[in-house]
Write a protein that holds these residues in place. Sequence first.
Motif, PDB file in Angstrom:
ATOM      1  N   ASP A 164      -1.156 -11.551  -5.734  1.00 55.14           N
ATOM      2  CA  ASP A 164      -2.011 -10.378  -5.970  1.00 55.14           C
ATOM      3  C   ASP A 164      -3.458 -10.628  -5.558  1.00 55.14           C
ATOM      4  N   ASP A 165      -3.728 -11.787  -4.994  1.00 52.85           N
ATOM      5  CA  ASP A 165      -5.072 -12.110  -4.515  1.00 52.85           C
ATOM      6  C   ASP A 165      -5.066 -11.992  -2.992  1.00 52.85           C
ATOM      7  N   PHE A 166      -5.449 -10.820  -2.494  1.00 53.37           N
ATOM      8  CA  PHE A 166      -5.412 -10.560  -1.066  1.00 53.37           C
ATOM      9  C   PHE A 166      -6.452  -9.498  -0.736  1.00 53.37           C
ATOM     10  N   SER A 167      -6.734  -9.347   0.539  1.00 49.93           N
ATOM     11  CA  SER A 167      -7.597  -8.254   0.997  1.00 49.93           C
ATOM     12  C   SER A 167      -6.733  -7.288   1.800  1.00 49.93           C
ATOM     13  N   LEU A 168      -7.236  -6.095   2.028  1.00 53.12           N
ATOM     14  CA  LEU A 168      -6.455  -5.118   2.793  1.00 53.12           C
ATOM     15  C   LEU A 168      -6.165  -5.592   4.214  1.00 53.12           C
ATOM     16  N   SER A 169      -6.985  -6.498   4.742  1.00 56.10           N
ATOM     17  CA  SER A 169      -6.704  -7.027   6.078  1.00 56.10           C
ATOM     18  C   SER A 169      -5.459  -7.919   6.072  1.00 56.10           C
ATOM     19  N   ASP A 170      -5.021  -8.372   4.896  1.00 54.48           N
ATOM     20  CA  ASP A 170      -3.789  -9.160   4.776  1.00 54.48           C
ATOM     21  C   ASP A 170      -2.540  -8.276   4.821  1.00 54.48           C
ATOM     22  N   VAL A 171      -2.706  -6.970   4.625  1.00 52.58           N
ATOM     23  CA  VAL A 171      -1.570  -6.040   4.636  1.00 52.58           C
ATOM     24  C   VAL A 171      -1.237  -5.729   6.095  1.00 52.58           C
ATOM     25  N   LYS A 172      -0.098  -6.241   6.531  1.00 52.04           N
ATOM     26  CA  LYS A 172       0.347  -6.067   7.920  1.00 52.04           C
ATOM     27  C   LYS A 172       1.665  -5.300   7.926  1.00 52.04           C
ATOM     28  N   PRO A 173       1.961  -4.557   8.994  1.00 55.48           N
ATOM     29  CA  PRO A 173       3.202  -3.778   9.043  1.00 55.48           C
ATOM     30  C   PRO A 173       4.472  -4.609   8.878  1.00 55.48           C
ATOM     31  N   TYR A 174       4.428  -5.895   9.209  1.00 58.85           N
ATOM     32  CA  TYR A 174       5.622  -6.730   9.089  1.00 58.85           C
ATOM     33  C   TYR A 174       5.762  -7.353   7.698  1.00 58.85           C
ATOM     34  N   LYS A 175       4.756  -7.239   6.852  1.00 61.81           N
ATOM     35  CA  LYS A 175       4.798  -7.794   5.491  1.00 61.81           C
ATOM     36  C   LYS A 175       5.438  -6.794   4.536  1.00 61.81           C
ATOM     37  N   VAL A 176       6.205  -7.286   3.593  1.00 63.35           N
ATOM     38  CA  VAL A 176       6.717  -6.433   2.528  1.00 63.35           C
ATOM     39  C   VAL A 176       5.686  -6.443   1.407  1.00 63.35           C
ATOM     40  N   CYS A 177       5.329  -5.260   0.949  1.00 68.21           N
ATOM     41  CA  CYS A 177       4.339  -5.117  -0.114  1.00 68.21           C
ATOM     42  C   CYS A 177       4.937  -4.339  -1.280  1.00 68.21           C
ATOM     43  N   VAL A 178       4.418  -4.595  -2.465  1.00 67.01           N
ATOM     44  CA  VAL A 178       4.753  -3.778  -3.622  1.00 67.01           C
ATOM     45  C   VAL A 178       3.618  -2.782  -3.776  1.00 67.01           C
ATOM     46  N   VAL A 179       3.952  -1.506  -3.675  1.00 67.45           N
ATOM     47  CA  VAL A 179       2.949  -0.451  -3.740  1.00 67.45           C
ATOM     48  C   VAL A 179       3.205   0.436  -4.948  1.00 67.45           C
ATOM     49  N   GLU A 180       2.126   0.997  -5.461  1.00 70.62           N
ATOM     50  CA  GLU A 180       2.220   1.951  -6.554  1.00 70.62           C
ATOM     51  C   GLU A 180       1.881   3.326  -6.026  1.00 70.62           C
ATOM     52  N   ILE A 181       2.725   4.296  -6.369  1.00 66.26           N
ATOM     53  CA  ILE A 181       2.397   5.690  -6.095  1.00 66.26           C
ATOM     54  C   ILE A 181       1.562   6.137  -7.281  1.00 66.26           C
ATOM     55  N   ILE A 182       0.288   6.377  -7.043  1.00 69.94           N
ATOM     56  CA  ILE A 182      -0.686   6.598  -8.117  1.00 69.94           C
ATOM     57  C   ILE A 182      -0.297   7.745  -9.039  1.00 69.94           C
ATOM     58  N   SER A 183       0.168   8.869  -8.485  1.00 69.08           N
ATOM     59  CA  SER A 183       0.436  10.056  -9.310  1.00 69.08           C
ATOM     60  C   SER A 183       1.583   9.850 -10.298  1.00 69.08           C
ATOM     61  N   THR A 184       2.521   8.961  -9.978  1.00 71.71           N
ATOM     62  CA  THR A 184       3.687   8.778 -10.842  1.00 71.71           C
ATOM     63  C   THR A 184       3.752   7.402 -11.496  1.00 71.71           C
ATOM     64  N   GLY A 185       3.004   6.444 -10.958  1.00 73.42           N
ATOM     65  CA  GLY A 185       3.067   5.079 -11.467  1.00 73.42           C
ATOM     66  C   GLY A 185       4.281   4.313 -10.973  1.00 73.42           C
ATOM     67  N   GLU A 186       5.068   4.923 -10.083  1.00 65.44           N
ATOM     68  CA  GLU A 186       6.261   4.261  -9.557  1.00 65.44           C
ATOM     69  C   GLU A 186       5.880   3.124  -8.622  1.00 65.44           C
ATOM     70  N   LEU A 187       6.670   2.060  -8.668  1.00 67.78           N
ATOM     71  CA  LEU A 187       6.477   0.931  -7.770  1.00 67.78           C
ATOM     72  C   LEU A 187       7.609   0.898  -6.759  1.00 67.78           C
ATOM     73  N   LEU A 188       7.259   0.623  -5.508  1.00 66.39           N
ATOM     74  CA  LEU A 188       8.234   0.507  -4.426  1.00 66.39           C
ATOM     75  C   LEU A 188       7.911  -0.725  -3.602  1.00 66.39           C
ATOM     76  N   ALA A 189       8.936  -1.335  -3.044  1.00 70.67           N
ATOM     77  CA  ALA A 189       8.749  -2.423  -2.084  1.00 70.67           C
ATOM     78  C   ALA A 189       8.969  -1.831  -0.698  1.00 70.67           C
ATOM     79  N   LYS A 190       7.939  -1.898   0.136  1.00 70.76           N
ATOM     80  CA  LYS A 190       7.994  -1.278   1.466  1.00 70.76           C
ATOM     81  C   LYS A 190       7.073  -2.024   2.424  1.00 70.76           C
ATOM     82  N   HIS A 191       7.237  -1.718   3.692  1.00 73.93           N
ATOM     83  CA  HIS A 191       6.254  -2.105   4.700  1.00 73.93           C
ATOM     84  C   HIS A 191       5.172  -1.032   4.670  1.00 73.93           C
TER      85      HIS A 191
END
Length: 143
Positions: A76-103
């Motif tokens: 969880d210690d990263f900058s947005l420049s570390d987010v690359k299309p080939y990396k899998v990230c855990v993202v939160e959809i703010i309006s619902t609080g749902e978590l998804l694993a996606k590119h």
Amino acid sequence: MLSSDSLAVISMTFIPTIGSVGAGKVVPMFPHKQTLELPAHITTTGRRIKSVAYLITGDSLIGSGVRDGDNLVCIDDFSLSDVKPYKVCVVEIISTGELLAKHVIFQKNAVILRSSNPKYADQTYGIDDIAVRHISVGVYRCM
């Protein structure tokens, strides 16, 4: 015959499993109070930072080698420049609080969440509708 000189010592570490995350389907986020024992090299990223794991539920990332039931090891210690299309990230959809694993693919006014399984379409959100919570550094499959 093996001698003590020929045996490799594998350093193990414990990281918390903080919950399940959907990969192709939304799953409720229930905190887990478990730990995962895994080889220390899986959590090594060149930086001394905390690692956590999520249990993957779904098959939308099978093209990236992430299967239903795998443990996604993240930081969880990263900058947005570390987010690359080939990396899998855990993202939160703010309006619902749902978590998804996606590119995650950032565009000028949108964020695209992409699967690596062709049966799942891209999901497009506004820049302020998504928060990247963790970036994967490895996958651990319990046999």
